[in-house]
Design a protein around this motif. Structure first.
Motif, PDB file in Angstrom:
ATOM      1  N   UNK A  91       0.187  19.037  51.613  1.00 38.35           N
ATOM      2  CA  UNK A  91       1.385  19.838  51.283  1.00 38.35           C
ATOM      3  C   UNK A  91       1.986  20.362  52.582  1.00 38.35           C
ATOM      4  N   UNK A  92       3.185  20.912  52.435  1.00 42.09           N
ATOM      5  CA  UNK A  92       3.864  21.469  53.601  1.00 42.09           C
ATOM      6  C   UNK A  92       3.025  22.572  54.251  1.00 42.09           C
ATOM      7  N   UNK A  93       2.427  23.432  53.404  1.00 39.88           N
ATOM      8  CA  UNK A  93       1.618  24.535  53.936  1.00 39.88           C
ATOM      9  C   UNK A  93       0.411  24.003  54.697  1.00 39.88           C
ATOM     10  N   UNK A  94      -0.188  22.944  54.168  1.00 42.17           N
ATOM     11  CA  UNK A  94      -1.370  22.384  54.838  1.00 42.17           C
ATOM     12  C   UNK A  94      -0.971  21.755  56.179  1.00 42.17           C
ATOM     13  N   UNK A  95       0.151  21.045  56.172  1.00 40.03           N
ATOM     14  CA  UNK A  95       0.609  20.423  57.433  1.00 40.03           C
ATOM     15  C   UNK A  95       0.925  21.494  58.462  1.00 40.03           C
ATOM     16  N   UNK A  96       1.549  22.562  57.991  1.00 40.30           N
ATOM     17  CA  UNK A  96       1.880  23.658  58.908  1.00 40.30           C
ATOM     18  C   UNK A  96       0.607  24.196  59.541  1.00 40.30           C
ATOM     19  N   UNK A  97      -0.405  24.341  58.720  1.00 46.54           N
ATOM     20  CA  UNK A  97      -1.692  24.863  59.190  1.00 46.54           C
ATOM     21  C   UNK A  97      -2.317  23.908  60.207  1.00 46.54           C
ATOM     22  N   UNK A  98      -2.224  22.599  59.921  1.00 49.17           N
ATOM     23  CA  UNK A  98      -2.836  21.615  60.831  1.00 49.17           C
ATOM     24  C   UNK A  98      -2.123  21.645  62.190  1.00 49.17           C
ATOM     25  N   UNK A 138       6.627  31.116  57.037  1.00 45.64           N
ATOM     26  CA  UNK A 138       6.890  29.706  57.333  1.00 45.64           C
ATOM     27  C   UNK A 138       6.640  28.830  56.122  1.00 45.64           C
ATOM     28  N   UNK A 139       5.593  29.152  55.385  1.00 46.87           N
ATOM     29  CA  UNK A 139       5.297  28.358  54.195  1.00 46.87           C
ATOM     30  C   UNK A 139       6.413  28.512  53.173  1.00 46.87           C
ATOM     31  N   UNK A 140       6.887  29.745  53.017  1.00 44.31           N
ATOM     32  CA  UNK A 140       7.960  29.975  52.048  1.00 44.31           C
ATOM     33  C   UNK A 140       9.261  29.321  52.508  1.00 44.31           C
ATOM     34  N   UNK A 141       9.507  29.383  53.833  1.00 39.63           N
ATOM     35  CA  UNK A 141      10.748  28.776  54.353  1.00 39.63           C
ATOM     36  C   UNK A 141      10.743  27.272  54.113  1.00 39.63           C
ATOM     37  N   UNK A 142       9.567  26.672  54.142  1.00 34.54           N
ATOM     38  CA  UNK A 142       9.483  25.222  53.942  1.00 34.54           C
ATOM     39  C   UNK A 142       9.381  24.834  52.470  1.00 34.54           C
ATOM     40  N   UNK A 143       9.374  25.808  51.571  1.00 39.36           N
ATOM     41  CA  UNK A 143       9.267  25.482  50.135  1.00 39.36           C
ATOM     42  C   UNK A 143      10.649  25.530  49.500  1.00 39.36           C
ATOM     43  N   UNK A 144      10.858  24.641  48.554  1.00 40.08           N
ATOM     44  CA  UNK A 144      12.188  24.540  47.940  1.00 40.08           C
ATOM     45  C   UNK A 144      12.303  25.458  46.736  1.00 40.08           C
ATOM     46  N   UNK A 145      13.503  26.002  46.570  1.00 43.64           N
ATOM     47  CA  UNK A 145      13.810  26.801  45.378  1.00 43.64           C
ATOM     48  C   UNK A 145      14.518  25.868  44.410  1.00 43.64           C
ATOM     49  N   UNK A 146      13.816  25.474  43.361  1.00 43.92           N
ATOM     50  CA  UNK A 146      14.433  24.499  42.451  1.00 43.92           C
ATOM     51  C   UNK A 146      15.615  25.126  41.726  1.00 43.92           C
ATOM     52  N   UNK A 147      16.531  24.254  41.321  1.00 46.69           N
ATOM     53  CA  UNK A 147      17.687  24.698  40.534  1.00 46.69           C
ATOM     54  C   UNK A 147      17.248  24.865  39.080  1.00 46.69           C
TER      55      UNK A 147
END
Ligand code: SF4
Length: 1010
Positions: free
Chosen positions: A84-91, A530-539
């Motif tokens: 996930x985006x959060x995991x990649x950010x962490x790596x 950062x995790x929230x910034x990389x997460x999408x807000x669905x319509x």
């Protein structure tokens, strides 16, 4: 077998040709396995629809390259989970933490650096640049490049060791699987169609190369036989790379396109140096609007008229913009107003949701040392239940303003200490320079302190370091206590909360995969952000058909009946191209990456304009935000130049009258009808709203009129009974209250009747009432305790000691927290007082001080009672100083810190009544003797005001009695006005005072200030 490549201009039937081929194959081999690859989900849905319409889609799998990669990996048994985006950010964070860096050392802790690296790595991977290749090409180059290569290697190694892949890594694994087992897909894909692309990245080309060996591969590409047109440059580049890597059989299709005449003309001649013909358009289709907001309305209005008048289905309409972030809010609100369902191809970031924004404000408070502004925003947020009544928050805010609490618990503790003793501040409004706001004291303060301390306690994170899982647990407990989830109950909020929970899960999961990340609160908050910034807000899902709104680069491969393209002004589209700070152009060339400076945006535009089968609209804003004319985009000019002069462009100004039949909403219809000054009869269904609007117009017109032309402005006659009771003859007034009415009746209404106050954020330095109170107190004490108050030396001798003692208790007495300026201010006050004492001594020859701070109507002292035409008024006050001459006559002196509005005219107009009333009080209430003089003394300027009671002149005579009579006449007028509810706004001469609480909304406000 060679790969077949169909090349033909847009809208000439390439997709149809693919579908025909599929039908032929299915006709011969009904069980054939056929796969179609298109650029994205939108196009997959579009292709499927057309395939079904042509006779069915059974046996044909339509998807994207990513679907193909997953399919290959499943078949090879080598499928690995995608991080996930959060995991990649962490790596990436771990890689940056553990790689020795010199060039990038200072960026190591910047959150933006991690996000930028994620993008760089993704681009390198998409282009199939292996870490070894990058390391080799970075040898002997700059330190920046070498460190970037090391980070890339470390990232890739870590990902592989963990057994996870990033999104791009799937393509690598698929390539590796096929390289290892070339026949892997032999029986799964007899025919492969690749449609809708105008370029291919490295991994895509490689996978097609590997597949072409055993499958019948058909690719389509826009363009023509020569690929020589500027509009085709992007396709020419793609053709050239395909030529190098595939054995191609070129199928040139010269069919004529099926576009309507105007669009076909644009398609044939766009960006050609000499168009062979200039034509007149069937109707203008380029519209200039004032701003992006108006472009958005125009595009949706245009589509609505097509949907209603020509019955085009909603899903056959699309809007494309170069920068969706800029246009999204305008399109969103116009679509809501016009009642048109839309769906955006790209989601907003989760951090744009109000609930998540409020949450981040809350969590940032401890890291920002509880900045007061932010603190009150959080305390008043509807997303949290702190258990604090609104009045408590109001009191806290008032204390922060008066006490100059800018941030931090220490500043709050200081102010608690000063306010804890029981009340010492004056509860009376004396005059505008000395009326201190009433602050809670004693027990009330202890209650407020407890409330705020509990709040601080609740949201202050534990000290030290913790794992992300532990921090997440702490956060979840906090949000449960604050009822955050229950308070976030709108549809949008619920969607945002789902995304938020997902982000928290990802953070916790990243620890279980990569290992515990032990961080302090600041770092945890940064990771979460950062995790929230990389997460999408669905319509929120819109049921039924809707209009597609996407980025201009997503237009390729799709077809619609009606297409609007926005943003064709200089700088918006083509967008400004900037070199990449991490992967410079030379390195891009060496690695075979796409250039950042030659992205052939012209080809994107060419494709976008050819997406419309029937209707095309191009728009641009003609005014920039600062009101300057905005140049058209070269693409706009290129289209305009293909048609006869002045035939394609319409400039639509906001004030231009428009046919009511074009209005897209009832609000718009009414708005335009107002402009036209009439609503035709056949709009009977909105007649009531039309009448309401007319009424509103009359209200606004009268508010804006230079002169009040109605009899009701400021009239609250309905309140007479209430006002008469509240301001009954028994009420004891201060002169300054009545002066407020004399200055502007509406200001009195807002300040006194409605009890509203101006609030401003806390700032350094004392407010006017605090300065006034301190200076008055020093002057009183210094004269009272001087050995001989008539002798200036004697008074000056006392000054330092008295001032020191007043200053020492001033923070507690007047409720402020000393700032760094306080020491400096004390020195300035003493210097100012020395000058004023010397000057006052000169102005007092023949006068001897006899009383200081002489109260009347306060506590046990009798008020001044004045009889006025059939009624009486009671007054109270504090006379700063009363002098006596050798004959026993009196002079009243009133100290003022400010210098303005102390003239004879101010008394004549009723703005200053204090001095004659104080003279009368000395005589009648205090029975001290006969007043013959009175003056204001300007402390800062060390001089008297120009109004002297002995020399006051009016039409009826001269002297102190005339001044007193003038005051009485004003009192009569003012009291009558107050009791009958007559409060017209009358801007004072020279402009409205800054401290008028109505200044923010008053329709008569005049800039100036006192
Ligand atoms: S803004 Fe000016 S006119 Fe309006 S109430 Fe205040 S002082 Fe009066």
């Amino acid at each position: 077998m060679p790969t077949r490549l169909i090349v033909s201009a847009p809208a000439t039937g390439k997709t149809n040709a693919c579908i025909d081929e599929i039908r032929v194959v299915l006709g011969k081999y009904p069980l054939a396995k056929i796969r179609v690859i298109v650029p994205d989900r939108l196009q997959a849905a579009y292709f499927r629809r057309r395939l079904s319409a042509s006779g069915g889609s059974i046996g044909v799998y339509v998807g994207t390259f990513n679907d193909l990669y997953k399919n290959i990996l499943e078949k090879s048994g080598g499928y690995v989970p995608v991080a996930s985006n959060a995991l990649l950010h962490r790596i990436v964070q771990d890689v940056v933490d553990t790689t020795p860096l010199v060039h990038y050392a200072t960026l190591r802790t910047q959150p933006g650096f991690i996000l930028a690296l994620q993008d760089v790595f993704a681009e390198l991977k998409r282009a199939l640049i292996y870490p070894e290749t990058f390391i080799n090409s970075s040898k002997g180059t700059s330190l920046a490049q070498q460190e970037l290569a090391q980070l890339y290697v470390a990232y890739q190694t870590k990902l592989r060791n963990m057994g996870w892949a990033d999104f791009e890594g799937l393509s690598w694994l698929a390539v590796a699987a096929l390289e290892e087992s070339p026949n892997l897909m032999e029986n799964s894909m007899q025919f492969l169609v690749v449609d809708g692309f105008d370029s291919f990245i490295g991994t895509q080309r490689r996978i097609l190369q590997l597949l072409e060996k055993f499958t019948n591969l058909l690719i389509t590409l826009p363009g023509d036989v020569a690929f020589s047109r500027t509009a085709h440059r992007r396709f020419a580049r793609t053709y050239s790379s395909l030529q190098k890597e595939f054995s191609l059989e070129l199928l040139i299709d010269s069919s004529t396109n099926f576009l309507p005449a105007d669009i076909a003309h644009v398609e044939s001649h766009l960006f050609t140096s000499i168009p062979t013909s200039i034509i007149k358009p069937i109707q203008p289709f380029l519209r200039e609007l004032r701003s992006p907001a108006e472009e958005s309305r125009e595009a949706l209005r245009w589509i609505k008229s097509l949907v209603i008048r020509t019955a085009i289905p909603l899903q056959e309409c699309a809007i494309f913009a170069p920068d969706l972030n800029q246009y999204r809010p305008y399109l969103h609100s116009a679509a809501l107003e016009f009642g048109m369902p839309v769906h955006f191809t790209q989601s907003d970031s989760l951090t744009t949701s109000p609930a998540i924004t409020a949450l981040l404000h809350l969590l940032s408070l401890p890291t920002q040392n509880f900045r007061t502004n932010a603190l009150f925003k959080v305390l008043r947020s509807p997303y949290f239940s702190f258990g604090l009544p609104l009045e408590t928050i109001d009191s806290l805010e008032q204390i922060s303003h008066i006490g100059m609490v800018v941030e931090g618990r220490e500043q709050w503790n200081e102010i608690w200490e000063r306010l804890s003793p029981s009340g010492t501040s004056s509860p009376f409004d004396l005059d505008d320079e000395r009326t201190l706001k009433k602050l809670p004291r004693g027990i009330a303060i202890q209650a407020l302190q407890t409330h705020l301390d509990d709040f601080f306690q609740m949201i202050t994170p534990p000290e030290g370091v913790r794992t992300q899982t532990e921090w997440t647990r702490w956060l979840e407990d906090l949000l449960t206590n604050l009822h955050f989830h229950e308070n976030s109950n709108g549809e949008q909020d619920e969607i945002a909360l789902e995304g938020f929970r997902e982000a928290l899960r990802a953070l916790v999961m990243s620890e279980s995969i990569v290992g515990a990340r032990v961080v302090d609160y600041q770092q945890y908050l940064s990771d979460l952000q950062n995790t929230l910034a990389g997460s999408a807000l669905s319509e929120p899902s819109a049921p039924g058909a809707s209009i597609l709104i996407g980025n201009i680069r997503e237009a390729r491969g799709l077809r619609f009946k009606a297409v609007a393209i926005l943003g064709l002004s200089e700088g918006l589209f083509p967008s400004v191209e900037r070199p990449d700070p991490f992967l410079p152009e030379s390195l891009r060339e060496e690695l075979g990456l796409d250039s950042r400076l030659e992205r052939e945006q012209g080809s994107l535009f060419y494709q976008a304009v050819t997406r419309a089968d029937a209707h095309l609209l191009l728009t641009r804003p003609y005014l920039s935000e600062d009101g300057e004319l905005w140049e058209a985009s070269p693409y706009w000019n290129a289209v305009e130049s293909l048609f006869e002069k002045n035939t394609t462009v319409q400039k639509i100004r906001p004030d231009d009258p428009r046919p009511l039949t074009d209005a897209a909403s009832s609000q718009e219809l009414l708005f335009w009808a107002v402009r036209r000054k009439g609503l035709p009869q056949h709009y009977a269904d909105i007649e009531t709203r039309w009448h309401q609007l007319q009424h509103a117009r009359d209200v606004i017109r009268s508010r804006r009129a230079k002169l009040a032309d109605g009899t009701y402005e400021g009239a609250t006659h309905d309140l007479q009974t209430e006002l008469t009771k509240r301001f009954a003859p028994e009420k004891v007034w201060s002169a300054s209250r009545l002066e407020t009415y004399g200055t502007c009746p509406q200001m009195f209404y807002v300040k006194t009747v409605l009890d509203l106050e101006v609030t401003a954020p806390p700032s350094l330095g004392l407010d006017i009432a605090q300065v006034g109170s301190i200076l008055h107190k020093v002057l009183e004490e210094v004269y009272r305790t001087a050995d001989n108050p008539e002798e200036v030396e004697s008074v000056l001798k006392r000054l330092p000691e008295v001032a020191k003692s007043v200053f020492a208790t001033a923070p507690q007495d007047f409720g402020f927290r000393p700032s760094e300026l306080w020491e400096l201010e004390q020195g300035q006050f003493i210097a100012m007082l020395e000058t004023t004492i010397v000057a006052l001594a000169k102005a007092s020859e023949g006068w001897k001080p006899m009383a200081y701070e002489q109260a009347f109507g306060i506590q046990d002292t009798p008020p001044l009672e004045i009889k006025l035409e059939g009624e009486k008024v009671l007054l109270r006050g504090l006379i700063d100083r009363i002098d006596q001459d050798a004959d026993g006559n009196l002079r009243v002196v009133d100290y003022k810190t400010g210098s303005s509005h102390l003239s004879k005219e101010d008394l004549m107009h009723g703005r200053r009544l204090q001095l004659p009333l104080y003279a009368l009080a000395a005589k009648e209430a205090l029975k001290l003797g006969e007043p013959i003089e009175g003056m204001y003394w300007k402390i800062r300027a060390a001089e008297s005001g120009s109004l002297k009671l002995s020399t006051f002149k009016s039409e009826t005579g001269e002297g102190i009695e005339v001044a007193i009579q003038t005051s009485k006449e004003h009192l009569t007028r003012i009291l009558k006005g107050i009791r009958t509810g007559d409060f017209p706004p009358v801007p004072p001469k020279g402009g409205c005072p800054e401290y008028c609480p109505a200044a923010q909304w008053c329709w008569r406000y005049q800039k100036g200030g006192w």
